[in-house]
Scaffold this active site. Structure first.
Site, PDB file in Angstrom:
ATOM      1  N   ASP A  29       0.847  -1.195   0.000  1.00  0.00           N
ATOM      2  CA  ASP A  29       0.000   0.000   0.000  1.00  0.00           C
ATOM      3  C   ASP A  29       0.878   1.238   0.000  1.00  0.00           C
ATOM      4  O   ASP A  29       1.696   1.431   0.910  1.00  0.00           O
ATOM      5  CB  ASP A  29      -0.922  -0.003   1.217  1.00  0.00           C
ATOM      6  CG  ASP A  29      -2.063   0.995   1.053  1.00  0.00           C
ATOM      7  OD1 ASP A  29      -2.489   1.219  -0.092  1.00  0.00           O
ATOM      8  OD2 ASP A  29      -2.526   1.546   2.060  1.00  0.00           O
ATOM      9  N   HIS A  77      -3.483  14.574   0.308  1.00  0.00           N
ATOM     10  CA  HIS A  77      -3.835  13.768   1.477  1.00  0.00           C
ATOM     11  C   HIS A  77      -2.795  13.940   2.586  1.00  0.00           C
ATOM     12  O   HIS A  77      -3.139  14.155   3.750  1.00  0.00           O
ATOM     13  CB  HIS A  77      -3.929  12.293   1.075  1.00  0.00           C
ATOM     14  CG  HIS A  77      -4.190  11.364   2.210  1.00  0.00           C
ATOM     15  ND1 HIS A  77      -5.362  11.369   2.930  1.00  0.00           N
ATOM     16  CD2 HIS A  77      -3.410  10.395   2.756  1.00  0.00           C
ATOM     17  CE1 HIS A  77      -5.304  10.441   3.875  1.00  0.00           C
ATOM     18  NE2 HIS A  77      -4.128   9.841   3.792  1.00  0.00           N
ATOM     19  N   GLU A  84     -10.391   4.504   3.244  1.00  0.00           N
ATOM     20  CA  GLU A  84      -9.463   5.177   2.349  1.00  0.00           C
ATOM     21  C   GLU A  84      -9.811   4.804   0.915  1.00  0.00           C
ATOM     22  O   GLU A  84      -9.781   3.621   0.551  1.00  0.00           O
ATOM     23  CB  GLU A  84      -8.002   4.792   2.655  1.00  0.00           C
ATOM     24  CG  GLU A  84      -7.507   5.368   3.972  1.00  0.00           C
ATOM     25  CD  GLU A  84      -6.040   5.119   4.232  1.00  0.00           C
ATOM     26  OE1 GLU A  84      -5.473   5.825   5.076  1.00  0.00           O
ATOM     27  OE2 GLU A  84      -5.465   4.208   3.580  1.00  0.00           O
ATOM     28  N   GLU A  90      -9.016   4.274  -2.660  1.00  0.00           N
ATOM     29  CA  GLU A  90      -7.783   4.011  -3.392  1.00  0.00           C
ATOM     30  C   GLU A  90      -8.088   3.249  -4.683  1.00  0.00           C
ATOM     31  O   GLU A  90      -9.222   2.818  -4.921  1.00  0.00           O
ATOM     32  CB  GLU A  90      -6.809   3.185  -2.543  1.00  0.00           C
ATOM     33  CG  GLU A  90      -6.457   3.787  -1.196  1.00  0.00           C
ATOM     34  CD  GLU A  90      -5.311   3.050  -0.522  1.00  0.00           C
ATOM     35  OE1 GLU A  90      -4.509   2.407  -1.243  1.00  0.00           O
ATOM     36  OE2 GLU A  90      -5.222   3.111   0.716  1.00  0.00           O
ATOM     37  N   ASP A 108      -8.986   0.738   1.759  1.00  0.00           N
ATOM     38  CA  ASP A 108      -8.102   0.260   2.824  1.00  0.00           C
ATOM     39  C   ASP A 108      -8.651   0.765   4.160  1.00  0.00           C
ATOM     40  O   ASP A 108      -8.293   1.849   4.617  1.00  0.00           O
ATOM     41  CB  ASP A 108      -6.679   0.763   2.584  1.00  0.00           C
ATOM     42  CG  ASP A 108      -5.663   0.062   3.467  1.00  0.00           C
ATOM     43  OD1 ASP A 108      -5.826  -1.153   3.689  1.00  0.00           O
ATOM     44  OD2 ASP A 108      -4.717   0.713   3.920  1.00  0.00           O
ATOM     45  N   ARG A 126      -7.932   4.613  13.023  1.00  0.00           N
ATOM     46  CA  ARG A 126      -7.030   5.743  13.239  1.00  0.00           C
ATOM     47  C   ARG A 126      -6.508   5.836  14.670  1.00  0.00           C
ATOM     48  O   ARG A 126      -5.342   6.202  14.880  1.00  0.00           O
ATOM     49  CB  ARG A 126      -7.747   7.050  12.870  1.00  0.00           C
ATOM     50  CG  ARG A 126      -8.208   7.144  11.434  1.00  0.00           C
ATOM     51  CD  ARG A 126      -7.076   6.968  10.455  1.00  0.00           C
ATOM     52  NE  ARG A 126      -7.530   7.207   9.082  1.00  0.00           N
ATOM     53  CZ  ARG A 126      -6.841   6.927   7.998  1.00  0.00           C
ATOM     54  NH1 ARG A 126      -5.641   6.358   8.117  1.00  0.00           N
ATOM     55  NH2 ARG A 126      -7.312   7.168   6.804  1.00  0.00           N
ATOM     56  N   GLN A 147      -3.884   3.293  14.964  1.00  0.00           N
ATOM     57  CA  GLN A 147      -2.759   3.658  14.110  1.00  0.00           C
ATOM     58  C   GLN A 147      -1.870   4.713  14.766  1.00  0.00           C
ATOM     59  O   GLN A 147      -0.640   4.611  14.742  1.00  0.00           O
ATOM     60  CB  GLN A 147      -3.286   4.178  12.764  1.00  0.00           C
ATOM     61  CG  GLN A 147      -2.201   4.571  11.774  1.00  0.00           C
ATOM     62  CD  GLN A 147      -2.770   5.061  10.452  1.00  0.00           C
ATOM     63  OE1 GLN A 147      -3.982   4.980  10.213  1.00  0.00           O
ATOM     64  NE2 GLN A 147      -1.927   5.578   9.592  1.00  0.00           N
ATOM     65  N   LYS A 162      -4.373  -1.541  10.113  1.00  0.00           N
ATOM     66  CA  LYS A 162      -4.598  -1.711   8.684  1.00  0.00           C
ATOM     67  C   LYS A 162      -4.842  -3.153   8.265  1.00  0.00           C
ATOM     68  O   LYS A 162      -5.421  -3.400   7.208  1.00  0.00           O
ATOM     69  CB  LYS A 162      -3.371  -1.196   7.914  1.00  0.00           C
ATOM     70  CG  LYS A 162      -3.097   0.287   8.065  1.00  0.00           C
ATOM     71  CD  LYS A 162      -3.984   1.099   7.159  1.00  0.00           C
ATOM     72  CE  LYS A 162      -3.519   2.543   7.084  1.00  0.00           C
ATOM     73  NZ  LYS A 162      -4.303   3.325   6.110  1.00  0.00           N
ATOM     74  N   THR A 206      -9.286  -5.118   3.980  1.00  0.00           N
ATOM     75  CA  THR A 206      -9.170  -4.287   2.784  1.00  0.00           C
ATOM     76  C   THR A 206     -10.197  -4.814   1.789  1.00  0.00           C
ATOM     77  O   THR A 206     -10.308  -6.028   1.595  1.00  0.00           O
ATOM     78  CB  THR A 206      -7.758  -4.377   2.171  1.00  0.00           C
ATOM     79  OG1 THR A 206      -6.796  -3.945   3.136  1.00  0.00           O
ATOM     80  CG2 THR A 206      -7.644  -3.523   0.925  1.00  0.00           C
ATOM     81  N   GLU A 251     -10.044  12.902   6.876  1.00  0.00           N
ATOM     82  CA  GLU A 251      -9.651  14.126   6.173  1.00  0.00           C
ATOM     83  C   GLU A 251     -10.825  15.099   6.120  1.00  0.00           C
ATOM     84  O   GLU A 251     -10.668  16.290   6.401  1.00  0.00           O
ATOM     85  CB  GLU A 251      -9.241  13.765   4.752  1.00  0.00           C
ATOM     86  CG  GLU A 251      -7.806  14.067   4.397  1.00  0.00           C
ATOM     87  CD  GLU A 251      -7.522  13.730   2.956  1.00  0.00           C
ATOM     88  OE1 GLU A 251      -7.217  14.653   2.186  1.00  0.00           O
ATOM     89  OE2 GLU A 251      -7.595  12.540   2.599  1.00  0.00           O
TER      90      GLU A 251
END
Length: 440
Positions: free
Chosen positions: A140, A147, A211, A213, A245, A249, A252, A265, A269, A385
């Site tokens: 990844d 971002h 996320e 992607e 993904d 948070r 993380q 993570k 996915t 975000e």
């Protein structure tokens, strides 16, 4: 790099009516691949190609003996429960099958052949899907300057680390937890250290995120010790799909230093069923440029070809739904829309950097593009975000709002390419519903 050819002709139409719908994802110019079976079948997974609201069953097509030569061999390689054997045949076979299918499906094809192909069609709404390839490894990347900048600002960290502008950053993800669109996602447990806490706690994730992607599917490998030059990098790629993904948070933030994310993570996915070939994407390439004042990339990450056409204008949309929305019969709210053309690093640069140390990519490997975000307020590819790390709430209508995902929420990614003078093509959806964490 594949040139634009007759399979991109915007005037081409198919005798399959659903392929000609305005703004449909799967016109004859697309022809993406997946692995499917019917609901009444047991372990009968095989390859299929989307055309409108139908799927061409590769096994039925092979039995009908409508293909010859390289195209026939390519179709036979799609009869396994994964597309790895098909990928192994290489770009010449991929192109032969795409072109043969185009000829069989186009308006004006001979009636006898059309009737035989029609008998090989399966309604897309009747199909079940699985991950289309056997994935050996999953990398990844982190390739969006917007971002990186937005996340840094929201979290009060260094805006963009110095190494970001010199190489595509990445980490090794967990291939075993990649699942196909529609698979529920259980809220993970993990260790976190809430603000003000003296010691960390094992708890259910409180800040679950998505996320948006792209999944880049490796169709050809390289030998261990051999690097892949940037202008040969895309020769290793079969195609592109959607990828979410999922990210915890709060877990993380506590665990990621000094080695990077782990439990935050590796729990889930999601990927879309469909893989759009690089040949189908040929009309939607874009030039890439760097912000004024940025140094050019190192020579091994730079080339005329990459500068002039290394980008792809792939639009990504994110829709967020809630349990209350579904109960009230309301549609999910679109919370962001952006494009892959904004990424700082390209597909070719990711592969060139991934292999510069001699790392051997393998057939079926997946490369995540990293969160796709753009410069505008509504172009963020992650909920954290949009909510500025939880300090603002994202409105969803009818009094609902979110800083992070709640149980029962659904996240749906969709993607498409549209350009004047060419047919619009789509990627389908990549969706998942959040389920409660297991009991501690």
């Amino acid at each position: 790099m594949v040139a634009i050819n007759h399979t991109h002709d915007p005037a081409a139409r198919s005798w399959v009516a659903g392929a000609n719908w305005p703004d449909g994802d799967f016109p004859i110019q697309n022809l993406p691949f997946a692995v499917f079976q019917r609901p009444d079948e047991q372990h009968h997974w095989r390859g299929g190609v989307a055309i409108g609201d139908q799927i061409i069953d590769m096994q039925a097509l092979g039995d009908a003996e409508l293909l010859e030569g390289a195209a026939a061999a390519a179709a036979r390689a799609c009869l396994s429960p994964s597309l790895n054997a098909f990928f192994r045949l290489g770009p010449t076979a991929w192109r032969a099958l795409r072109h043969a299918l185009f000829d069989l499906l186009k308006e004006g094809a001979p009636p006898a052949g059309r009737d035989a192909v029609a008998a090989c069609l399966v309604p897309r709404e009747d199909a079940l899907f699985k991950v289309a390839v056997d994935i050996g490894d999953y990398t990844d990347f982190y390739t969006s300057l917007f971002h990186a900048d937005n996340v840094g600002r929201a979290m009060g960290l260094e805006l963009v680390t110095p190494n970001f502008r010199w190489m595509p950053l990445a980490y090794h993800g967990r291939a075993s937890s990649i699942g196909v669109s529609g698979r529920p996602v259980r809220r993970p447990l993990g260790q976190a250290k809430p603000p003000g806490a003296v010691v960390p706690q094992l708890q259910a994730c409180q800040r679950l995120d998505y996320e948006a992607e792209l999944a880049i599917y490796i169709g050809q490998g390289n030998a261990a010790g051999d690097r892949v030059p940037i202008d040969e990098a895309e020769d290793k790629v079969f195609g592109i799909g959607l990828l979410n993904d999922w990210s915890a948070r709060d877990i993380q933030v506590w665990e990621q230093a000094p080695l990077g994310p782990f439990l935050a993570k590796n729990f889930a996915t999601s990927v879309s069923p469909w893989i759009v070939t690089l040949e189908a994407l040929a009309p939607f390439r874009t030039a890439v440029s760097r912000p004024d004042g940025d140094s050019p990339p190192p020579p091994y990450l730079d080339s005329d070809r990459n500068r002039t056409s290394g980008g792809f204008d792939i639009v990504l949309e994110v829709r967020l739904g809630t349990a209350r929305q579904r109960e009230a019969g309301r549609l999910p709210r679109r919370v962001s829309v952006t494009s892959f053309r904004h990424q700082y690093w390209t597909v070719a640069q990711m592969i060139a950097h991934h292999t510069v140390n001699g790392c051997n990519l393998q057939i079926g490997d997946v490369i995540g593009s990293g969160t796709v975000s753009g410069p505008g307020e509504g172009e963020a590819g992650a909920l954290s975000e949009l909510s500025k790390a939880g300090s603002a709430l994202v409105p969803l209508g009818a009094g609902e709002e979110r800083a992070f995902l709640e149980d029962g929420d659904t996240v749906t990614l969709s993607g498409y390419c549209a350009k004047d003078g060419f047919a619009r093509i789509g990627f389908g959806d990549c969706a998942g519903e959040v389920q409660p964490a297991p009991t501690l």
